[in-house]
Design a protein around this motif. Structure first.
Motif, mmCIF file in Angstrom:
data_model
loop_
_atom_site.group_PDB
_atom_site.id
_atom_site.type_symbol
_atom_site.label_atom_id
_atom_site.label_comp_id
_atom_site.label_asym_id
_atom_site.label_seq_id
_atom_site.Cartn_x
_atom_site.Cartn_y
_atom_site.Cartn_z
ATOM 1 N N ASN A 74 -1.591 15.559 -8.660
ATOM 2 C CA ASN A 74 -2.536 14.196 -8.846
ATOM 3 C C ASN A 74 -3.719 14.673 -9.434
ATOM 4 O O ASN A 74 -4.905 13.846 -9.344
ATOM 5 C CB ASN A 74 -2.872 13.771 -7.293
ATOM 6 N N PHE B 81 -6.826 9.853 -0.835
ATOM 7 C CA PHE B 81 -5.550 10.064 -0.129
ATOM 8 C C PHE B 81 -6.182 10.189 1.437
ATOM 9 O O PHE B 81 -6.962 10.513 1.665
ATOM 10 C CB PHE B 81 -4.446 10.928 -0.437
ATOM 11 N N GLN C 240 4.338 3.020 1.462
ATOM 12 C CA GLN C 240 3.047 2.379 1.533
ATOM 13 C C GLN C 240 2.315 2.607 2.879
ATOM 14 O O GLN C 240 3.067 2.478 3.966
ATOM 15 C CB GLN C 240 3.119 0.947 1.182
ATOM 16 N N ALA D 153 -1.985 5.913 1.242
ATOM 17 C CA ALA D 153 -2.348 5.335 0.445
ATOM 18 C C ALA D 153 -2.102 3.961 0.694
ATOM 19 O O ALA D 153 -1.195 3.318 1.444
ATOM 20 C CB ALA D 153 -2.001 5.685 -0.959
ATOM 21 N N SER D 154 -2.830 2.869 -0.127
ATOM 22 C CA SER D 154 -2.689 1.528 0.257
ATOM 23 C C SER D 154 -1.397 1.023 -0.317
ATOM 24 O O SER D 154 -0.529 1.459 -0.934
ATOM 25 C CB SER D 154 -4.117 0.730 -0.546
ATOM 26 N N TYR D 155 -1.318 -0.180 0.089
ATOM 27 C CA TYR D 155 -0.025 -1.001 -0.211
ATOM 28 C C TYR D 155 -0.231 -1.056 -1.924
ATOM 29 O O TYR D 155 0.769 -0.999 -2.612
ATOM 30 C CB TYR D 155 -0.115 -2.530 0.150
ATOM 31 N N ALA D 156 -1.223 -1.417 -2.480
ATOM 32 C CA ALA D 156 -1.310 -1.492 -3.969
ATOM 33 C C ALA D 156 -1.029 -0.375 -4.866
ATOM 34 O O ALA D 156 -0.833 -0.485 -5.672
ATOM 35 C CB ALA D 156 -2.644 -1.957 -4.426
ATOM 36 N N ASP D 157 -1.428 0.712 -4.177
ATOM 37 C CA ASP D 157 -1.116 2.228 -4.673
ATOM 38 C C ASP D 157 0.504 2.475 -4.707
ATOM 39 O O ASP D 157 0.894 3.333 -5.374
ATOM 40 C CB ASP D 157 -1.974 3.039 -3.897
ATOM 41 N N GLN E 168 3.807 7.231 -2.633
ATOM 42 C CA GLN E 168 3.576 8.370 -3.268
ATOM 43 C C GLN E 168 4.496 9.543 -2.823
ATOM 44 O O GLN E 168 5.114 9.660 -1.856
ATOM 45 C CB GLN E 168 2.002 8.892 -2.699
#
Length: 251
Positions: free
Chosen positions: A185, A198, A224, A228-232, A235
Motif C-alpha cells: 500500500n 486503514f 468491506q 476500510a470503507s464500503y467505497a474502498d 482489501q
C-alpha cells in the motif's frame, strides 16, 4: 525376521491407504424463489442461490457438505430475528417470510429483497480443499452488501482449518504479513498503522481468517467495512508460499 517384515508391511499398507483417498467429485446445486412453496401465493424476494456439494457419503464428505451448506444458511440468516435455520431450504424460506412481512408493513414500497450466492473450487490436492463462497444481498438502503468467504478443508478428515492451522508460527507470519501489507500500500515498514487510513484498532495488525489457498500463494481478503470503507472495496494481500519457508505446514 517374519514379525518385523509383517509389521513393516502393515505400516506401508496403512500409509498407502491414507494416500489413496478417491478424488472429490463436485455437483453444482441451485435454489431459486420459484422452488419455495410460500412463494406461490405471495410476493417473494429474488433468490439465485448456487452452491457446491460433494458426491458420495461418509463422515468426511458429510462434514464438507454441511460446512458448504452452512455458508448459505449463515448468509441468509445473518440479520434475522428468527432462530437460525438448519438447511438451505429453511433459510431461503425464512428470508422470503421476512420479505413478505416487510411488504405487509410497507405495501407501497417498491423495494425487492435479493440474495445471490455462488461457489467455486480454488484449490484441490491430496491434502487441502479450498472453496470460495461469494454472496450478495439487498434488503433496502443505499446499496446492497457483498462479500467473499474462503473455507479450507483438510482432505483426509473434512475438518475446516482455521488460520492458525496453516502455520507453525502465526505470530511470525503476522509480522511478516504486516510488512508486506504496508509495502503493497505504499508505506514503509515503520509507518504507524494509524497513519495508513486503514482501520486497525490500537495499532494491532491482524490477518483475517478469510484466506484463499492457491498452488503457490495465499490470498488474504478483508471484506468491506473490516479495515476500510464500503467505497474502498475489499482489501487483499497475496503472499507467496515459498516466502513462508518452514512457517507453512502443508509442504
Amino acid at each position: 525376521m517374519r514379525p518385523k517384515f509383517l509389521i513393516c508391511a502393515l505400516v506401508l499398507l496403512s500409509l498407502c491407504c491414507e494416500e489413496s483417498l478417491p478424488p472429490l467429485n463436485f455437483q453444482p446445486k441451485h435454489l431459486s424463489e420459484y422452488e419455495l412453496e410460500l412463494c406461490k401465493d405471495g410476493p417473494c424476494p429474488q433468490l439465485d442461490l448456487s452452491y457446491l456439494q460433494v458426491e458420495g457419503n461418509g463422515e468426511r464428505i458429510d462434514k464438507i457438505n454441511q460446512e458448504l451448506s452452512n455458508l448459505i444458511v449463515e448468509f441468509l440468516s445473518y440479520d434475522s430475528i428468527i432462530p437460525a435455520s438448519r438447511s438451505i431450504e429453511e433459510a431461503a424460506s425464512q428470508f422470503a417470510e421476512e420479505y413478505q412481512a416487510f411488504k405487509t408493513d410497507f405495501p407501497e414500497s417498491t423495494i425487492t429483497y435479493e440474495a445471490e450466492t455462488s461457489s467455486s473450487v480454488i484449490y484441490d490436492d491430496a491434502k487441502l480443499l479450498c472453496v470460495a463462497f461469494d454472496a450478495y444481498a439487498y434488503t433496502g438502503g443505499a446499496h446492497g452488501y457483498g462479500y467473499r468467504q474462503c473455507i479450507t478443508f483438510e482432505i483426509s478428515t473434512g475438518k475446516v482449518l482455521s488460520l492458525g492451522d496453516f502455520f507453525t508460527d502465526l505470530e511470525q507470519v503476522t509480522a511478516f504479513a504486516k510488512a508486506e501489507f504496508l509495502k503493497k500500500n505504499g508505506f514503509s515498514k515503520d509507518t504507524p498503522l494509524s497513519e495508513t487510513g486503514f482501520w486497525f484498532d490500537e495499532e494491532q495488525f491482524y490477518l483475517p481468517e478469510n484466506v484463499a489457498v492457491h498452488a503457490d500463494s495465499l490470498v488474504f481478503t478483508y471484506n468491506q467495512y473490516e479495515i476500510a470503507s464500503y467505497a474502498d472495496g475489499p482489501q487483499t494481500l497475496s503472499i507467496a508460499i515459498a516466502d513462508l519457508g518452514d512457517w507453512w505446514r502443508f509442504k
